[in-house]
Write a protein that holds these residues in place. Sequence first.
Motif, short mmCIF file in Angstrom:
data_model
loop_
_atom_site.label_atom_id
_atom_site.label_comp_id
_atom_site.label_asym_id
_atom_site.label_seq_id
_atom_site.Cartn_x
_atom_site.Cartn_y
_atom_site.Cartn_z
N MET A 16 -98.40 -24.72 -15.01
CA MET A 16 -97.82 -23.41 -14.74
C MET A 16 -96.40 -23.33 -15.28
O MET A 16 -95.98 -22.33 -15.84
N ARG A 17 -95.64 -24.40 -15.11
CA ARG A 17 -94.25 -24.43 -15.58
C ARG A 17 -94.20 -24.90 -17.02
O ARG A 17 -94.85 -25.86 -17.40
N GLY A 18 -93.38 -24.22 -17.79
CA GLY A 18 -93.26 -24.60 -19.20
C GLY A 18 -92.52 -25.91 -19.42
O GLY A 18 -92.84 -26.67 -20.33
N ASN A 19 -91.49 -26.16 -18.57
CA ASN A 19 -90.66 -27.37 -18.73
C ASN A 19 -90.22 -27.53 -20.18
O ASN A 19 -90.24 -28.61 -20.76
N LEU A 20 -89.82 -26.40 -20.77
CA LEU A 20 -89.53 -26.35 -22.21
C LEU A 20 -88.42 -27.30 -22.66
O LEU A 20 -88.56 -27.94 -23.72
N GLN A 609 -80.88 -24.02 -24.91
CA GLN A 609 -82.02 -24.93 -25.08
C GLN A 609 -82.13 -25.91 -23.92
O GLN A 609 -83.21 -26.16 -23.40
N LYS A 610 -81.01 -26.49 -23.54
CA LYS A 610 -81.02 -27.49 -22.48
C LYS A 610 -81.34 -26.89 -21.11
O LYS A 610 -81.94 -27.55 -20.26
N GLN A 611 -80.95 -25.64 -20.92
CA GLN A 611 -81.21 -24.99 -19.62
C GLN A 611 -82.59 -24.35 -19.55
O GLN A 611 -83.29 -24.48 -18.54
N LEU A 612 -82.98 -23.66 -20.62
CA LEU A 612 -84.18 -22.84 -20.57
C LEU A 612 -85.23 -23.20 -21.62
O LEU A 612 -86.42 -22.98 -21.40
N GLY A 613 -84.78 -23.69 -22.76
CA GLY A 613 -85.71 -23.99 -23.84
C GLY A 613 -85.55 -23.04 -25.01
O GLY A 613 -85.11 -21.90 -24.87
N SER A 614 -85.92 -23.53 -26.19
CA SER A 614 -85.77 -22.72 -27.41
C SER A 614 -86.69 -21.50 -27.41
O SER A 614 -86.34 -20.45 -27.96
N ASP A 615 -87.87 -21.63 -26.81
CA ASP A 615 -88.79 -20.49 -26.82
C ASP A 615 -88.22 -19.31 -26.03
O ASP A 615 -88.52 -18.15 -26.34
N ILE A 616 -87.42 -19.58 -25.02
CA ILE A 616 -86.78 -18.48 -24.29
C ILE A 616 -85.75 -17.81 -25.19
O ILE A 616 -85.65 -16.58 -25.23
N LEU A 637 -80.97 -13.46 -20.07
CA LEU A 637 -81.94 -14.53 -20.30
C LEU A 637 -82.85 -14.72 -19.09
O LEU A 637 -84.00 -15.15 -19.24
N LYS A 638 -82.35 -14.40 -17.92
CA LYS A 638 -83.19 -14.48 -16.71
C LYS A 638 -84.35 -13.48 -16.82
O LYS A 638 -85.50 -13.81 -16.50
N HIS A 639 -84.04 -12.27 -17.28
CA HIS A 639 -85.10 -11.26 -17.45
C HIS A 639 -86.10 -11.70 -18.52
O HIS A 639 -87.32 -11.50 -18.36
N VAL A 640 -85.58 -12.28 -19.59
CA VAL A 640 -86.47 -12.78 -20.66
C VAL A 640 -87.35 -13.90 -20.11
O VAL A 640 -88.54 -13.98 -20.43
N SER A 641 -86.77 -14.77 -19.28
CA SER A 641 -87.53 -15.87 -18.70
C SER A 641 -88.65 -15.34 -17.81
O SER A 641 -89.75 -15.92 -17.77
N GLU A 642 -88.40 -14.26 -17.11
CA GLU A 642 -89.43 -13.65 -16.26
C GLU A 642 -90.57 -13.11 -17.13
O GLU A 642 -91.75 -13.23 -16.78
#
Length: 917
Positions: A16-20, A609-616, A637-642
Amino acid sequence: MDYKDTLLMPKTEFPMRGNLPNKEPVRQQKWEEENIYEKGQERTKGRPLFVLHDGPPYANGDLHIGHALNKILKDFITRYKSMTGFSAPYVPGWDTHGLPIETALTKKKKINRKELSIAEFRKMCAEYAMGQIDNQRTQFKQLGVRGDWDNPYITLNKNYEAAQIKVFGEMANKGYIYKGLKPVYWSPSSESALAEAEIEYHDKRSPSIYVGFEVTDGKGLLDGGEKVIIWTTTPWTIPANLGISLHPKFDYVVVKVENEKFVVAQDLLETVSNELDWENPEVIKTFKGQEADKIVTKHPFYDRDSIVMLGDHVTTDAGTGCVHTAPGHGEDDFYVSKGYGLEALCPVDDKGIFTSEAPGFEGLFYDEANKQITEKLEEVGALLKLTFITHSYPHDWRTKKPTIFRATSQWFASIKDFRQDILEEIKRVNWYPSWGETRLFNMVRDREDWCISRQRAWGVPIPVFYAEDQTPIITEETIAHISKLFAEHGSNVWFEREAKDLLPEGFTSDHSPNGKFTKETDIMDVWFDSGSSHEGVLVGRDDHRRPADIYLEGSDQYRGWFNSSLSTSVAVTGKAPYENIVSHGFVLDGNGRKMSKSLGNIMSPSKVQKQLGSDILRLWVSSVDYQADVRISQDILKHVSEAYRKIRNTFRFMLANLADFNPETDRVNVSDLQEVDQYMLHRLQQINKNVRSGYDKFEFSTIYHQVHNFCAVDLSSFYLDFAKDILYIEAADNAQRRSIQTVYYDILTTLVQLLTPIIPHTTDEVWEYIPGTKTSVNVQLTDIPDPIEVFDNEELPKKWDHFMSVRDDVFKALEEARNKKIIGKSLEAKITIVAKDENTKEVLNGIQNLHQLLIVSEANLSEDSNGTTGYRFVDVKVEKHPGEKCERCWIASETVGEDKEHPELCTRCAEIVKENY
């Protein structure tokens, strides 16, 4: 029996989690080991070529968020093209010459240039640049940008420099290159000439002075003794004054103020009177500017004349209409004075220090001299007023310090000689956004010459020799020879060898009877370096061609790389080097402010990248209107992550419900699909068309919104939701179930392929979990499927579009019933629907299993509106269902208890259990 065991619940190991941040580096390493880029190029070999030519970033420092925006946008395009019928190579490049690297070595590395030869210092610059390239290359790859990273083009490479020399030589051969004395932008902080592309404007506080020049010879028009008033914000240029320019067609007046007479433009008399606190100035004479031609005034503090000249550049926008003219410090001044036989006087050296040509101020830095010059003007009675203003002023874009205009001997490319050809090519190119055409057209339309020489060490030398009488030597023979030498040894050979050893063997010139030659010491403007890439890369590589399909850079490159590339390409080929120009804006913080260390609002790609990942970060790029300035912040970025989580969870849900589906054996033909499944397949084709159109038009936010809305509305809120009652409850091979799974499979594979250019790490991961042989190949090495026509009958999609509107009405009724505590969950409801029009009635009568689609336990159609609530298309009555809840499907049914073997179940579930368990 535990009825949970009889349900076909979703099963998947897809997390479920990307762990990007942790998983992306592993996946990138895998791509590298598997040579995914090379395999992609091999796979698409022979297809039509699509060339996106990389504008080279400067090889110095870590990447900023603007770099990320730029490279990710390019990656979207090349990845998409490679999955839609093209061979789309991506060759990254780097710009490596210029002042910042020199500065980095002398200031950061504490290198003492005086202890080194030019050749030795240049080698150190090259080593530093290559180290910076390695650092930036690693960071670009961490963004998931795919390309030929092992074979980039670099402006310091031998072959590239050789190609650049060919461009210079061809322009010289056509007569476009010349050396001349004229004022150019000069940076005292860089000690070098600058091109317009290297200028940026910042506010600067400057003195504002009005000065009187006394008439010594009125040429019969004036009596003598009058004072012609000039206005300037650069008092330091007064020592270089040789004249005063008037517009030939303007009206000028002689005004008497107390016991003195002054000359100003009639249209500016009121303004000047207010500035100088004149009360009741008396106009005693009026004349046209052309009548004052060659009137002589006296320089305020030097024993020399200042001639009145006529010039069309004079305006009445500000000042006095009488323009202080110093031909050594202004382009208009230079050309006007030249027409009067006046040579440029430039008493300021490379560092901005006054020379002996400015007696009384020698040794002073020009800006510091403002005060002393103003004091001198006051001392001699010429200063009429001094104030200070803050205005926009040209600065060196590298050092961020003010520039000056300074007449020096420089090498120029004469743009005016082929300007019309450039303008025609600008009209031919496609521009995204469209205003880019106007912007570049206006820049070129007014352009005369391009100063291409720089007084630096680190760059490509200007390949010119000088004969004994100082005649410049640029011939096809010398250019070809130098180009060959650079290809073999690199441009450093120019600084390692004497002129005689750089010339072709046996070379002679009538201008050097003794056979002695010298060589040019200036280097080329770095914009000439990168602007030659159409020759060095598009022509220089087998996997490219000229013109490229697209150049994509920041909007600052209209005056930079877009401009220099166009100029050099049109000069040597007559054509633009690109078919399409796409530009993007700058990245600002969440409040719309420019990012800066002082504000503490810098957001680096590595941090994201380190916090959220490159795909975000990549998904963020796809979400913004990049052609304007864009904003980024933690909240954004929080909205994009959602949105990312919604997309990922949608993928996960479909994967989990395909656990027992084999696409080789379980697929249902399109014609045999349930009608609602055909409709969802039809919706997928619409999304496919819209997304592909977004890619083709470089409108990536269209893709983001199309896919996000499809996942959130069409799928999560409808198709994935109601289908649970079929996927979980029915037997594995139930026709309705296999129909849904077939469409799930197509939706999943198509969406994953459509999103691979945008979030490749995630789609690569999803692809590995999709059942079937199709997914044995990396998704990046597949083609996005072409949209298909699902319905032969146009009325069917209209029918289901209308049903979705009716469904909205029903959901409103259910929500109101929940609020009134009539029901809890929607499966507790029994609803009665009354169609308000014939079309709605026909649509509802033509749909089977209406209660399943509306996720209620019972849905009835009626003609009786009694007890209903009215909505747009239907009247709806919601009641609590009188039946009991089935322990297996959770539907309320009056059949619960009818089966004696399974009294807890409805008859539907009881039958399924008895047949299969």
